[in-house]
Write a protein that holds these residues in place. Sequence first.
Motif, PDB file in Angstrom:
ATOM      1  N   GLY A  19       0.974  -1.016  -0.009  1.00  0.00           N
ATOM      2  CA  GLY A  19       0.185   0.149   0.294  1.00  0.00           C
ATOM      3  C   GLY A  19       0.870   1.204  -0.071  1.00  0.00           C
ATOM      4  N   ASP A  20       2.159   1.058  -0.038  1.00  0.00           N
ATOM      5  CA  ASP A  20       2.673   2.559   0.091  1.00  0.00           C
ATOM      6  C   ASP A  20       3.130   2.887  -1.592  1.00  0.00           C
TER       7      ASP A  20
ATOM      8  N   ARG B 154      -2.503   9.834  -7.504  1.00  0.00           N
ATOM      9  CA  ARG B 154      -3.284   8.679  -6.454  1.00  0.00           C
ATOM     10  C   ARG B 154      -2.504   8.478  -5.306  1.00  0.00           C
TER      11      ARG B 154
ATOM     12  N   ASN C 249      -2.284  11.283  -3.191  1.00  0.00           N
ATOM     13  CA  ASN C 249      -3.596  11.606  -2.083  1.00  0.00           C
ATOM     14  C   ASN C 249      -4.421  10.410  -2.049  1.00  0.00           C
ATOM     15  N   ALA C 250      -4.386   9.774  -2.378  1.00  0.00           N
ATOM     16  CA  ALA C 250      -5.436   8.813  -3.070  1.00  0.00           C
ATOM     17  C   ALA C 250      -4.424   7.308  -0.976  1.00  0.00           C
ATOM     18  N   VAL C 251      -3.132   7.434  -1.786  1.00  0.00           N
ATOM     19  CA  VAL C 251      -2.357   6.496  -1.017  1.00  0.00           C
ATOM     20  C   VAL C 251      -2.842   6.952   0.583  1.00  0.00           C
ATOM     21  N   ARG C 252      -2.291   8.493   0.184  1.00  0.00           N
ATOM     22  CA  ARG C 252      -1.938   8.109   2.099  1.00  0.00           C
ATOM     23  C   ARG C 252      -3.608   8.548   2.268  1.00  0.00           C
ATOM     24  N   ALA C 253      -4.607   8.667   2.372  1.00  0.00           N
ATOM     25  CA  ALA C 253      -5.288   9.094   3.264  1.00  0.00           C
ATOM     26  C   ALA C 253      -6.670   7.376   3.241  1.00  0.00           C
ATOM     27  N   ARG C 254      -6.086   6.647   2.587  1.00  0.00           N
ATOM     28  CA  ARG C 254      -5.994   4.902   2.729  1.00  0.00           C
ATOM     29  C   ARG C 254      -4.682   4.788   3.802  1.00  0.00           C
ATOM     30  N   GLY C 255      -3.867   5.452   4.113  1.00  0.00           N
ATOM     31  CA  GLY C 255      -3.260   4.773   5.282  1.00  0.00           C
ATOM     32  C   GLY C 255      -1.399   4.503   4.461  1.00  0.00           C
ATOM     33  N   GLY C 256      -1.068   4.704   3.592  1.00  0.00           N
ATOM     34  CA  GLY C 256      -0.109   4.583   2.933  1.00  0.00           C
ATOM     35  C   GLY C 256       0.619   5.138   2.870  1.00  0.00           C
TER      36      GLY C 256
END
Length: 344
Positions: A51-52, A237, A239-246
């Motif tokens: 997920g990172d 992309r 922003n989406a990664v960080r939003a889900r905790g990546g």
Amino acid sequence: MKVDAFDFELPNDRIALRPAEPRDAARMLVLDGDATLDLGVADLPRMLRAGDLMVFNDTRVIPAQLEGMRGDARIGATLHKREGPRRWRAFVRNARRVRDGDRIDFAAGVTAIAGERGEDGSLALEFEGTEPVELLLERAGTVPLPPYIASKRAIDDRDRADYQTMFAREAGAVAAPTASLHFTPALMDAIAAAGIETATLTLHVGAGTFLPVKADDTDDHRMHAEWGRIDAATADRMNAVRARGGRIIAVGTTSLRLIESAAGPDGIIRPFEGDTAIFITPGYTFRGIDGLMTNFHLPRSTLFMLVSALMGLDRMQAAYAHAIASGYRFYSYGDASLLLPPRA
């Protein structure tokens, strides 16, 4: 801060003159929170999390080192930053022999007219003719290896491949984003298998990255501007990664500086296209990245200041002392470090 705080002694034999073979066989010093680990680049997939997102710079190095004559004076030019279709800003050796309007004859029939001198001492060069400048450089230029390598050995054909990353696509850099030199297709396959995502941005690295910091205090240093771009899809992309905790892991200080230039105070990364002259020193609050993979940097350099801002100056001085004592190879063709600060 005083620039002296970022000084350290580096033995000459720690400067790598060739890259590791294969590229992912290089060593990697990992600072993960308070832990310090001696690993290899091939261990990277297990040091990150599914997920990172790893973000690479897809700039391509051009043969930006030119040798020529102005009358009977020998002139050397290292292109720094494009200013137009045929116009580049360049750092010129023997520049005192060149005046505004002079013609410089480079190899293979390539000529340029010298323009005005910039505040940083660079000269404008307007290339003559109708052929694309890219073709002229392929014909007359050589790879502009960093001075700490070029002063120790001759540049050769091998460097044309060695000093180019596997991600190189957008021509325009005069220095490689060297953290990415460690990557191979096999390593990228292992990264994908571990559930780690990848993305690219573009920042055309300029020759100013090699210039020493001459000021005594960081407040008095002026960074050179470099052109970069993050498109909307890539920003979304991240922003989406960080939003889900990546986590966003910048591969190289070039990727980091562009992401931080595009990130707002709210931590949202927005599309970006244009020049950035961001200068990151201790006390800076990182907005867009959560970790950094990078090589080992010059003493008193803006890049050592950047990693000290991320991990703390005392931590980085201790880490570099450990790397020197442990035989890590430094600079562009050297080993890597993975810097993962404690998450707030």
